[in-house]
Design a protein around this motif. Structure first.
Motif, short mmCIF file in Angstrom:
data_model
loop_
_atom_site.label_atom_id
_atom_site.label_comp_id
_atom_site.label_asym_id
_atom_site.label_seq_id
_atom_site.Cartn_x
_atom_site.Cartn_y
_atom_site.Cartn_z
N CYS A 269 8.48 31.81 0.07
CA CYS A 269 8.80 30.58 -0.67
C CYS A 269 8.42 30.79 -2.12
N VAL A 270 9.33 30.46 -3.02
CA VAL A 270 9.06 30.51 -4.46
C VAL A 270 8.93 29.07 -4.95
N ASN A 271 7.82 28.78 -5.63
CA ASN A 271 7.60 27.44 -6.19
C ASN A 271 7.71 27.50 -7.70
N LEU A 272 8.58 26.65 -8.25
CA LEU A 272 8.82 26.60 -9.69
C LEU A 272 8.27 25.28 -10.24
N VAL A 273 7.31 25.36 -11.15
CA VAL A 273 6.75 24.19 -11.83
C VAL A 273 7.34 24.13 -13.22
N MET A 274 7.90 22.98 -13.60
CA MET A 274 8.53 22.81 -14.91
C MET A 274 7.65 21.97 -15.82
N ILE A 275 7.35 22.52 -16.99
CA ILE A 275 6.60 21.80 -18.03
C ILE A 275 7.48 21.78 -19.27
N ARG A 276 7.83 20.58 -19.72
CA ARG A 276 8.69 20.44 -20.89
C ARG A 276 8.04 19.49 -21.89
N GLY A 277 7.86 19.98 -23.12
CA GLY A 277 7.24 19.17 -24.15
C GLY A 277 5.85 18.71 -23.76
N ASP A 283 7.83 19.98 -9.50
CA ASP A 283 8.09 21.33 -9.02
C ASP A 283 9.23 21.33 -8.01
N LYS A 284 9.73 22.51 -7.71
CA LYS A 284 10.84 22.67 -6.78
C LYS A 284 10.60 23.96 -6.00
N SER A 285 10.82 23.90 -4.69
CA SER A 285 10.59 25.08 -3.84
C SER A 285 11.92 25.70 -3.41
N PHE A 286 11.94 27.02 -3.37
CA PHE A 286 13.12 27.78 -2.99
C PHE A 286 12.76 28.71 -1.83
N PHE A 287 13.67 28.83 -0.87
CA PHE A 287 13.45 29.67 0.30
C PHE A 287 14.54 30.75 0.34
N PRO A 288 14.23 31.95 -0.15
CA PRO A 288 15.27 32.99 -0.25
C PRO A 288 15.68 33.53 1.11
N GLN A 289 16.89 34.03 1.15
CA GLN A 289 17.43 34.66 2.36
C GLN A 289 17.45 36.18 2.17
N ASN A 290 17.55 36.88 3.30
CA ASN A 290 17.65 38.35 3.30
C ASN A 290 16.44 39.01 2.65
N VAL A 291 15.24 38.59 3.03
CA VAL A 291 14.03 39.09 2.36
C VAL A 291 13.24 40.10 3.21
N TRP A 353 -2.77 26.35 -13.35
CA TRP A 353 -1.39 25.96 -13.05
C TRP A 353 -0.77 26.90 -12.01
N LEU A 354 -1.02 28.22 -12.21
CA LEU A 354 -0.45 29.21 -11.30
C LEU A 354 -1.03 29.06 -9.90
N ASN A 355 -2.34 28.82 -9.81
CA ASN A 355 -2.98 28.64 -8.50
C ASN A 355 -2.40 27.41 -7.79
N MET A 356 -2.16 26.34 -8.56
CA MET A 356 -1.55 25.14 -7.97
C MET A 356 -0.15 25.44 -7.46
N ALA A 357 0.63 26.19 -8.23
CA ALA A 357 2.00 26.54 -7.81
C ALA A 357 1.97 27.42 -6.56
N THR A 358 0.99 28.34 -6.49
CA THR A 358 0.86 29.20 -5.30
C THR A 358 0.53 28.38 -4.06
N GLU A 359 -0.37 27.41 -4.22
CA GLU A 359 -0.73 26.54 -3.11
C GLU A 359 0.46 25.68 -2.69
N ASN A 360 1.24 25.19 -3.68
CA ASN A 360 2.45 24.41 -3.36
C ASN A 360 3.44 25.25 -2.57
N ALA A 361 3.60 26.53 -2.97
CA ALA A 361 4.52 27.42 -2.26
C ALA A 361 4.06 27.64 -0.83
N ARG A 362 2.76 27.82 -0.65
CA ARG A 362 2.23 28.04 0.70
C ARG A 362 2.43 26.80 1.59
N LEU A 363 2.13 25.62 1.03
CA LEU A 363 2.30 24.38 1.80
C LEU A 363 3.77 24.12 2.12
N ALA A 364 4.65 24.35 1.15
CA ALA A 364 6.09 24.14 1.37
C ALA A 364 6.61 25.07 2.46
#
Length: 605
Positions: A269-277, A283-291, A353-364
């Protein structure tokens, strides 16, 4: 058709030592893998000379029946082409990220009184865009907050240009009433500028400007105006406390983390956290295929290359794995037209921030596996209940209409343990007797499966029909006509009182229906898919019916042609506005006399 016998060593020996892209094809001409190389000859030959290939690569090489190559000017150009081909061809041995929808943006239009709006699609230079946002909910929440603080208009131009009095949003202090000139263009422009600065992360400048306005209003003893500015400042500070990241810096960054879990096969699972301004947009989670057979670094490289292809790239990307920066960073910088920095080993708050994103990816990933386990249990239970040899893809049909008006059929698709809404289809049903559900079912199945019968699509393992014996018989006629009667299909008849759990399953070959227990996992799956088909059909029917009624109710009035009808709908923002208008207001529309206004009012009421 390609020949199966393929000599990879001979083929690769004739390739040039230049950068490019190679496409591996199987015996039926399908592209099974797309790769890039700085040296095509060296890279392609490695597949046929090495003996220590991974099991995944060995299996892929055993299926190669042909290779196509394209020479490029550089490795960066090869990377760009590679990911374009991966997105368009979806080869089975490449890492794939399914993300077909474009991201939502918040838009400020370039008008005398700019409009604040939700936007999705290609960007242009005509308007000002902010984002992208990870989901539509964040955009709508932002619009709500900006309305509350800056009172910008959100109405369509067709409504704005024909208003004669302020709308409800003005009454509840969510709009400053520019449609009827209750605010000057200069003052409105100041509010627009403040909203723009806020969205760019320059919140301190906005607060300072509002504070100065509040003081000026207080000095001239305009305490009502001063109180309004005070409320704006309080609202902004609450937003600031809630939404801004710890540093408070007005930066644009993406934080990308990846997690993996084993449950028989390795999943990522890849977790993307967006920070703008400086605003944490979510955040948004992605689940790749063929991995299978890939490492986390490989997945992250594939994600960055595919995700940012022809898409906005923030100035800073934060990840926690070592990847090849020498290719990705220059490519993203060239695409964005400015320097893009990829940080591999962040420290301080960026590490948090990165640790939070990693935890989000694991939970997702854990949640996805739990959902999938539940879906696998349901699918297996249904397969056993219906005694089917295979069951993966299910297509369900429903018909919706109001007393035969605006009939719409829906088809929803369930495949690989989840509903596939990008494969949903609606069909406007025509040329049948009003209320003829059997005719509607015959028409939708004929339109759906006539192309598949010509080998232009996927065949389902099971067809669900929302209905009883009549709908099942209608479906059987069409499937026999198309030569697809070997596909299992079942009618789902509602039980007594239409209560969930009392459904009966109707089969074309047996008289006695099957009634599964109310707590049966397979029945729960049928209910889930049936309810989704019902929702999708009703949604389409209501849209078609409302459009038809809007036009027909005005069309039935003598003296109202296309031009006058368009004038009325544009001025009042739709039929609802026309219905609520008085005779005097109707008369103000272009081409509407007093006598005609009275006639319209009389006919509609």
């Amino acid at each position: 058709m390609l020949a199966v016998a393929f000599d990879g060593k001979v083929f690769s020996s004739n390739l040039p030592s230049l950068p490019g892209v190679y496409r591996m094809l199987n015996a039926v001409g399908e592209v099974i893998y797309v790769g890039k190389a700085i040296d095509l000859k060296k890279r392609v030959s490695s597949y046929f000379q090495k003996s220590n290939l991974s099991p995944r690569i060995q299996l892929m090489v055993s299926q190669i029946a042909g290779i196509e190559t394209t020479v490029t000017r550089s490795e960066a150009e090869a990377l760009l082409l590679e990911n374009n081909l991966i997105k368009s061809l979806a080869p089975r041995y490449n890492i794939l990220f399914r993300d077909d929808k474009s991201y939502p943006y918040l838009m400020l239009s370039q008008h005398t009184y700019p409009r604040l709006a939700f936007y999705r699609g290609a960007l242009d230079n005509q308007h000002q865009y902010f984002g992208p946002f990870p989901n539509t909910g964040v955009v709508r929440e932002s619009i709500h907050l900006l309305q509350k603080v800056f009172r910008l208009r959100t109405c369509e131009d067709s409504v704005f240009n024909h208003r004669t009095r302020p709308c409800l949003l003005y009454q509840i202090k969510r709009c400053s009433g520019p449609c009827v000139h209750l605010i000057s263009p200069e003052e409105y422009h100041k509010d627009t500028k403040s909203a723009s600065l806020f969205l760019q992360g320059k919140q301190n400048e906005v607060l300072k400007d509002i504070a100065e306005k509040m003081q000026a209003a207080s000095d001239r003893m305009d305490y009502e105006q001063a109180a309004m500015f005070r409320d704006q400042m309080q609202a902004l500070r609450k937003i600031q406390e809630k939404q801004f990241v710890e540093s408070g810096k007005a930066l644009d960054a993406d934080v990308i983390a990846c997690a993996s879990l084993q449950d028989g096969i390795e999943r990522f699972c890849v977790n993307l956290v967006m920070i703008r301004g400086g605003r944490h947009l979510g955040d948004k989670s992605f689940f790749p295929q063929n991995v299978q057979g890939y490492k986390i670094a490989d997945v992250l490289e594939a994600f960055i290359a595919q995700h940012y292809l022809n898409r906005h790239v923030p100035s800073l990307i934060i990840i926690g794995e070592k990847i090849r920066l020498d290719i990705l960073q220059p490519l993203l910088s060239e695409q964005a037209g400015r320097k893009i920095t990829i940080v591999l080993n962040p420290v301080g708050e960026r590490r948090v921030w990165l640790n939070m994103a990693t935890e989000n990816a694991r939970l997702a990933l854990q949640q996805m596996l739990l959902r999938q386990a539940s879906q696998e249990e349901r699918l297996q239970a249904l397969q056993q209940a219906l005694n089917l040899p295979n069951l993966s893809r299910i297509e369900c049909f429903d018909i919706s209409h109001t007393m035969g008006e605006a009939t719409v059929a829906s088809c929803v698709v369930y495949d690989n343990f989840s509903l596939r809404n990008n494969e949903y289809r609606r069909y406007n049903i025509t040329d049948i007797a009003p209320g003829d559900d059997y005719g509607a079912m015959r028409q939708v199945l004929l339109r759906r499966y006539s192309k598949i019968a010509e080998e232009e699509g996927k065949l389902p393992d099971l067809i669900l029909i929302d209905g009883g014996k009549g709908q099942v018989s209608a479906a059987q006629e069409i499937l026999i006509e198309l030569g697809l009667n070997d596909i299992p299909f079942v009618g789902v008849a509602k039980g007594e009182g239409r209560k969930p759990g009392l459904e009966q399953l109707i089969f074309p070959s047996t008289e006695k229906p099957l009634k599964l227990p109310a707590d049966h996992a397979g029945l729960h799956l049928i209910q889930q898919i049936r309810d989704e088909a019902h929702r999708f059909a009703i949604q389409g029917h209501r849209a078609r019916r409302n459009k038809s009624r809007t036009l027909s109710s005005l069309e039935q009035i003598a003296g109202i042609g296309a031009k006058r009808r368009q004038s009325l709908l544009g001025r009042f923002g739709g039929l609802k506005g026309v219905l609520s208008a008085s005779i005097e207001e109707l008369q103000q529309a272009e081409g509407i006399s007093r006598a005609l206004a009275e006639k319209i009012y009389r006919e509609l009421h």
